[in-house]
Design a protein around this motif. Sequence first.
Motif, PDB file in Angstrom:
ATOM      1  N   GLN A 323       9.997  -4.451  -4.620  1.00 56.60           N
ATOM      2  CA  GLN A 323       9.595  -3.354  -3.486  1.00 56.60           C
ATOM      3  C   GLN A 323       8.141  -3.018  -3.616  1.00 56.60           C
ATOM      4  O   GLN A 323       7.623  -2.812  -3.221  1.00 56.60           O
ATOM      5  N   ARG A 324       7.714  -2.593  -4.870  1.00 57.40           N
ATOM      6  CA  ARG A 324       6.454  -1.561  -5.056  1.00 57.40           C
ATOM      7  C   ARG A 324       5.478  -2.672  -5.337  1.00 57.40           C
ATOM      8  O   ARG A 324       4.595  -2.363  -5.159  1.00 57.40           O
ATOM      9  N   PHE A 325       6.186  -3.852  -5.123  1.00 56.04           N
ATOM     10  CA  PHE A 325       4.542  -5.353  -4.830  1.00 56.04           C
ATOM     11  C   PHE A 325       4.223  -4.978  -3.951  1.00 56.04           C
ATOM     12  O   PHE A 325       3.130  -5.370  -2.998  1.00 56.04           O
ATOM     13  N   MET A 326       6.029  -5.289  -2.587  1.00 56.92           N
ATOM     14  CA  MET A 326       4.981  -5.113  -1.652  1.00 56.92           C
ATOM     15  C   MET A 326       5.131  -4.202  -0.929  1.00 56.92           C
ATOM     16  O   MET A 326       3.473  -3.774   0.001  1.00 56.92           O
ATOM     17  N   ARG A 327       4.738  -3.334  -1.484  1.00 61.90           N
ATOM     18  CA  ARG A 327       4.072  -1.474  -1.143  1.00 61.90           C
ATOM     19  C   ARG A 327       2.170  -1.927  -1.417  1.00 61.90           C
ATOM     20  O   ARG A 327       1.654  -1.283  -0.888  1.00 61.90           O
ATOM     21  N   GLU A 328       2.381  -2.333  -3.190  1.00 64.48           N
ATOM     22  CA  GLU A 328       1.280  -2.008  -3.351  1.00 64.48           C
ATOM     23  C   GLU A 328      -0.610  -3.055  -3.253  1.00 64.48           C
ATOM     24  O   GLU A 328      -1.351  -2.687  -3.013  1.00 64.48           O
ATOM     25  N   LEU A 329       0.321  -4.540  -2.953  1.00 67.38           N
ATOM     26  CA  LEU A 329      -0.499  -4.974  -2.918  1.00 67.38           C
ATOM     27  C   LEU A 329      -1.841  -5.343  -1.923  1.00 67.38           C
ATOM     28  O   LEU A 329      -2.739  -5.416  -2.201  1.00 67.38           O
ATOM     29  N   LEU A 330      -1.348  -5.143  -0.698  1.00 69.09           N
ATOM     30  CA  LEU A 330      -2.652  -3.914   0.307  1.00 69.09           C
ATOM     31  C   LEU A 330      -1.987  -3.079   1.186  1.00 69.09           C
ATOM     32  O   LEU A 330      -2.857  -2.606   1.858  1.00 69.09           O
TER      33      LEU A 330
END
Length: 491
Positions: A323-330
């Motif tokens: 979930q943190r990746f989905m929020r952070e990438l863009l």
Amino acid sequence: MFRLFVITTTLLAASSAAAQEPPKAADRKDALTRTKHTVTIGGKLIEYEATAGRMQLKDDEGKATANIFYIAYTKSKEDAKKRPLTFCFNGGPGSSSVWLHLGTFGPRRVTLSDEGEALPPPAKLVENEESLLDLTDLVFIDPVSTGFSRAADEKNAKQFHGVQEDVQSVGEFIRLYTTQNDRWPSPKYVAGESYGTTRAAGLSNHLQGRLGMRLNGVLLISAVLNFGTIRFDEGNDLPFILYLPSYAATAWYHKKLSAEQQADLPKTLAEAEKFAAGEYTLALQKGLDLSESERDDVAVKIAHFTGLSKAFVLRADLRVEGQRFMRELLRDQGRITGRYDSRILGKDFNDAAERPDYDPSYASVQGTFTESFNAYLRGELKYESDMPYEILTGRVQPWNYGTATNRYLNVAPSLKTAMAQNADLRVFVANGYYDLATPYFATQYTVNHLGGDRKLRDRVTMAYYEAGHMMYAHKPSRLKLKKDIAAFYQP
């Protein structure tokens, strides 16, 4: 155990679907409808009959326990006993079978963009040229509390809401359907998506060991058999390792990697897999024994493969939860990636949030499938019900994990047992590179740890698609999926 119960209230087919009369209001609860249709698949016109309705399950005392809703498609003018028969379902737990049904396997398909995003309402259905109906008859099953399926006594619905309870009730439905429709001579398959693959693995052993029904094949679409591979928990480093290649694929798709990495996706994924299974795994195993220089070097490489900043990776202690990746990438673009399909983007409500508020890839299709199914059921299949059709429901929670309570559920041993005892049982596994719900590298890990005879692994066909959890929503992947499954059904 459940006993056989034959539904006697049916609506016989007329010469065409248009000539059908819907059930009267008083008969809406359990009436079966049978309608005739055609579909063109591979340039060939196929005539078939569709059956929609509910089948009642009973306990040993003859008391009704549940009514299972299903839709079955059988090819006309052929000997059904020689035709393969495939039982299909989705996951959740708490999902109806609408996704596999109207997304890829059934004779009608929801219209989406070629990339898999929703089109403006109202939703529309089209003839599905990639349907499996040319290969096999199909039965789409809604487990208890999903779709129109309900417990006979809603106060006791929880008796169906669990790993083993679910396998037993769906298994009993399969036995009843096979018996009532004289399909024991047919080659038989089960096909599941997401948690439906968990159910399929459990069924493979249950049907064979408890009911004496051997399967010819199991189809796993976006599989999760070992939940230890996808649960981001403190002390469980496995998901961080197994998600990294899917992070790399997502970063590649959104052009967040280096020019060299962007040039060749297969090469980039191979390098990400090698790093994840090697240096990254060893680093996480060291824990506090990892030196500062080693930690810094690993953080640089994680950032290299994920498109995230080194500083963020270090703040996450080298462990980037999904979930943190989905929020952070863009984040710099004010966008979040999808979980089911990380190609699909959305706008979050708070750009400073730690995790996304919703999954844009699910939000993109949920309404489209709901609209399409309700219109299709009443319009073409002539089935009426005043109940709400539960597409994806929380009614099944809390889910009973039984012996897996306080540990990670792992049904891979059930599949291994079924394969060991049935030398003709083969398994097909479809994986989406952009699936951040059941990542492909986690499935590889599970298959490679089936254990026992290496020849079991030779009976597992792994297929990969440049799409997400519902890879069939992406047109090129849907075409490839049909081709791959057609090859799997060949004797």
